[in-house]
Design a protein around this motif. Structure first.
Motif, PDB file in Angstrom:
ATOM      1  N   SER A   5      -1.210  11.833  12.015  1.00  0.00           N
ATOM      2  CA  SER A   5       0.110  11.422  12.496  1.00  0.00           C
ATOM      3  C   SER A   5       1.241  12.039  11.687  1.00  0.00           C
ATOM      4  N   GLY A   6       0.991  12.354  10.411  1.00  0.00           N
ATOM      5  CA  GLY A   6       2.041  12.889   9.565  1.00  0.00           C
ATOM      6  C   GLY A   6       2.055  14.399   9.450  1.00  0.00           C
ATOM      7  N   ARG A   7       0.911  15.019   9.677  1.00  0.00           N
ATOM      8  CA  ARG A   7       0.815  16.462   9.452  1.00  0.00           C
ATOM      9  C   ARG A   7       0.353  17.216  10.707  1.00  0.00           C
ATOM     10  N   THR A   8      -0.885  16.972  11.136  1.00  0.00           N
ATOM     11  CA  THR A   8      -1.467  17.798  12.201  1.00  0.00           C
ATOM     12  C   THR A   8      -0.678  17.728  13.504  1.00  0.00           C
ATOM     13  N   GLU A   9      -0.516  16.536  14.052  1.00  0.00           N
ATOM     14  CA  GLU A   9       0.100  16.407  15.376  1.00  0.00           C
ATOM     15  C   GLU A   9       1.559  16.870  15.406  1.00  0.00           C
ATOM     16  N   PRO A  10       2.407  16.446  14.447  1.00  0.00           N
ATOM     17  CA  PRO A  10       3.791  16.906  14.504  1.00  0.00           C
ATOM     18  C   PRO A  10       3.931  18.410  14.266  1.00  0.00           C
ATOM     19  N   PHE A  11       3.045  18.998  13.467  1.00  0.00           N
ATOM     20  CA  PHE A  11       3.076  20.453  13.286  1.00  0.00           C
ATOM     21  C   PHE A  11       2.836  21.164  14.616  1.00  0.00           C
ATOM     22  N   VAL A  12       1.807  20.723  15.323  1.00  0.00           N
ATOM     23  CA  VAL A  12       1.505  21.322  16.630  1.00  0.00           C
ATOM     24  C   VAL A  12       2.698  21.167  17.570  1.00  0.00           C
ATOM     25  N   HIS A  53      -8.673  11.677   9.697  1.00  0.00           N
ATOM     26  CA  HIS A  53      -7.813  10.798   8.901  1.00  0.00           C
ATOM     27  C   HIS A  53      -6.562  10.463   9.707  1.00  0.00           C
ATOM     28  N   THR A  54      -6.389   9.184  10.009  1.00  0.00           N
ATOM     29  CA  THR A  54      -5.310   8.759  10.907  1.00  0.00           C
ATOM     30  C   THR A  54      -3.944   9.193  10.413  1.00  0.00           C
ATOM     31  N   GLU A  55      -3.642   8.962   9.113  1.00  0.00           N
ATOM     32  CA  GLU A  55      -2.303   9.267   8.601  1.00  0.00           C
ATOM     33  C   GLU A  55      -2.069  10.765   8.458  1.00  0.00           C
ATOM     34  N   VAL A  56      -3.125  11.530   8.146  1.00  0.00           N
ATOM     35  CA  VAL A  56      -2.973  12.987   8.093  1.00  0.00           C
ATOM     36  C   VAL A  56      -2.675  13.514   9.495  1.00  0.00           C
ATOM     37  N   SER A  95       0.832  -1.196   0.000  1.00  0.00           N
ATOM     38  CA  SER A  95       0.000   0.000   0.000  1.00  0.00           C
ATOM     39  C   SER A  95       0.871   1.253   0.000  1.00  0.00           C
ATOM     40  N   PHE A  96       0.291   2.350  -0.476  1.00  0.00           N
ATOM     41  CA  PHE A  96       0.958   3.653  -0.416  1.00  0.00           C
ATOM     42  C   PHE A  96       0.127   4.587   0.446  1.00  0.00           C
ATOM     43  N   PHE A  97       0.771   5.308   1.324  1.00  0.00           N
ATOM     44  CA  PHE A  97       0.228   6.358   2.204  1.00  0.00           C
ATOM     45  C   PHE A  97      -0.469   5.791   3.433  1.00  0.00           C
ATOM     46  N   SER A  98      -1.420   4.864   3.259  1.00  0.00           N
ATOM     47  CA  SER A  98      -2.181   4.372   4.408  1.00  0.00           C
ATOM     48  C   SER A  98      -2.157   2.849   4.475  1.00  0.00           C
ATOM     49  N   PRO A  99      -1.952   2.284   5.667  1.00  0.00           N
ATOM     50  CA  PRO A  99      -2.200   0.851   5.826  1.00  0.00           C
ATOM     51  C   PRO A  99      -3.660   0.558   5.471  1.00  0.00           C
ATOM     52  N   ILE A 100      -3.923  -0.611   4.900  1.00  0.00           N
ATOM     53  CA  ILE A 100      -5.280  -0.914   4.446  1.00  0.00           C
ATOM     54  C   ILE A 100      -5.946  -1.885   5.411  1.00  0.00           C
ATOM     55  N   GLY A 101      -6.786  -1.335   6.276  1.00  0.00           N
ATOM     56  CA  GLY A 101      -7.556  -2.131   7.211  1.00  0.00           C
ATOM     57  C   GLY A 101      -6.709  -3.101   8.006  1.00  0.00           C
ATOM     58  N   ASP A 102      -7.194  -4.330   8.078  1.00  0.00           N
ATOM     59  CA  ASP A 102      -6.485  -5.383   8.816  1.00  0.00           C
ATOM     60  C   ASP A 102      -5.734  -6.325   7.877  1.00  0.00           C
TER      61      ASP A 102
END
Length: 314
Positions: A148-155, A143-146, A92-99
């Motif tokens: 973890s990759g953008r919002t939280e580390p920016f803050v 969106h989990t990956e957004v 997969s690219f960008f996001s893990p796909i489910g289980d």
């Protein structure tokens, strides 16, 4: 080593996007040159249903492996499991796909988001030591990956420089450019003290900057912020003009490199084919590839132009 002649399905979410266009071209060139592999591009057409239908083509088309870009993990899972049952390599690219547990290729967005937040907070405090930092993010709050990759580390990056900063949180701009514009107009009419804005995709940034302009904001003077500082994602030739314009408040952007990303995605498929990476794991194994901080303050304009030329051929 896997023998020449492998067929790899390379999914992109929207082939009208210049990042995905460049990714697709490089994946085909690199796959053939390094591995003797045929890379076939599947266009998701920015439509989740099309992306899901494309998954079924991987098994039907006799592919040895695939690197997927999927928006609806639940809908795509049965097709992925069918392919895995036939020993077709699925990644997969960008996001893990489910289980499904299939390996995932991601850009190292968190490091860049942190860096952009820290740079913006530093520049604001230097220009306005008497005005507290007030930040907001526009994007995809759920969106989990957004996150973890953008919002939280920016803050975290902002708080590393301005620990007393106020965070108004991530606002839902998932409807696109016009939504971002309206959010900015409404928010800053009520909260004019907002001074750090993370607009989490380039199409949202078009709306963000238009909203700021409507309010008479979005301005720098001699490289110093008058009203706010804006960060973006998906640096391109349009953003290049704004980031290095000393009168624009867009000053940093995450550079996602299509050339290096394409190579990493192809490498990951081949690593599974060659037995160097497990076909599935719990949780899904994630592999991170480089992203870049394109910054008015830390990257010379000539270097940014060279980066664009290399990655996009602009």
């Amino acid at each position: 080593m896997a023998q020449d002649g492998k067929r790899i399905a390379f999914f992109v979410s929207d082939l009208s996007n210049v990042f995905h266009q460049s990714q697709a071209v490089e994946a085909q060139r690199y796959g053939k040159e390094k591995y003797g592999a045929e890379v076939v591009v599947f266009d998701g057409q920015a439509d989740s249903a099309v992306m899901t239908q494309n998954v079924d083509q991987v098994l039907a088309g006799g592919f040895d492996g695939a690197t997927l870009h999927i928006w609806d993990a639940e809908a795509a899972t049965p097709g992925i499991e069918d392919a895995l049952a036939e020993d077709v390599v699925m990644t997969s690219f960008f996001s893990p796909i489910g289980d499904t547990g299939i390996p995932t290729a991601r850009s190292n967005e968190a490091e860049v988001s942190f860096d952009m937040g820290a740079q913006m907070a530093k520049a604001w405090k230097e220009a306005h030591p008497d005005k507290p930092v007030v930040m907001v993010q526009l994007g995809w709050p759920n969106h989990t990956e957004v996150n973890s990759g953008r919002t939280e580390p920016f803050v975290e990056g902002v708080l590393s420089v301005a620990p007393e900063a106020t965070n108004l949180g991530a606002l839902d701009a998932s409807q696109g450019q016009e939504a971002a514009k309206q959010i900015i107009v409404d928010l800053l009419t009520q909260r004019p003290e907002v001074n750090l804005i993370y607009s989490e995709a380039s199409n949202l940034t078009v709306g963000t900057m238009a909203g700021l302009a409507q309010l008479g904001r979005g301005k720098f003077e001699d490289g110093k912020p008058l009203t706010e500082i804006v960060a973006s994602v998906d640096f391109d030739s349009v953003e290049f003009g704004q980031v290095y314009d000393p009168s624009s408040s867009l000053k940093v952007s995450m550079g996602l490199p299509p050339v290096e990303t394409a190579r990493g995605r192809v490498d990951l498929v081949m690593d599974v084919l060659n037995g160097d990476v497990a076909p599935t794991s719990d949780p899904a194994e994630e592999f991170f590839y480089k992203a870049y901080t394109i910054s008015y303050w830390s990257m010379p304009q000539e270097d940014a132009q060279t980066w664009l030329d290399t990655q996009f051929g602009d």
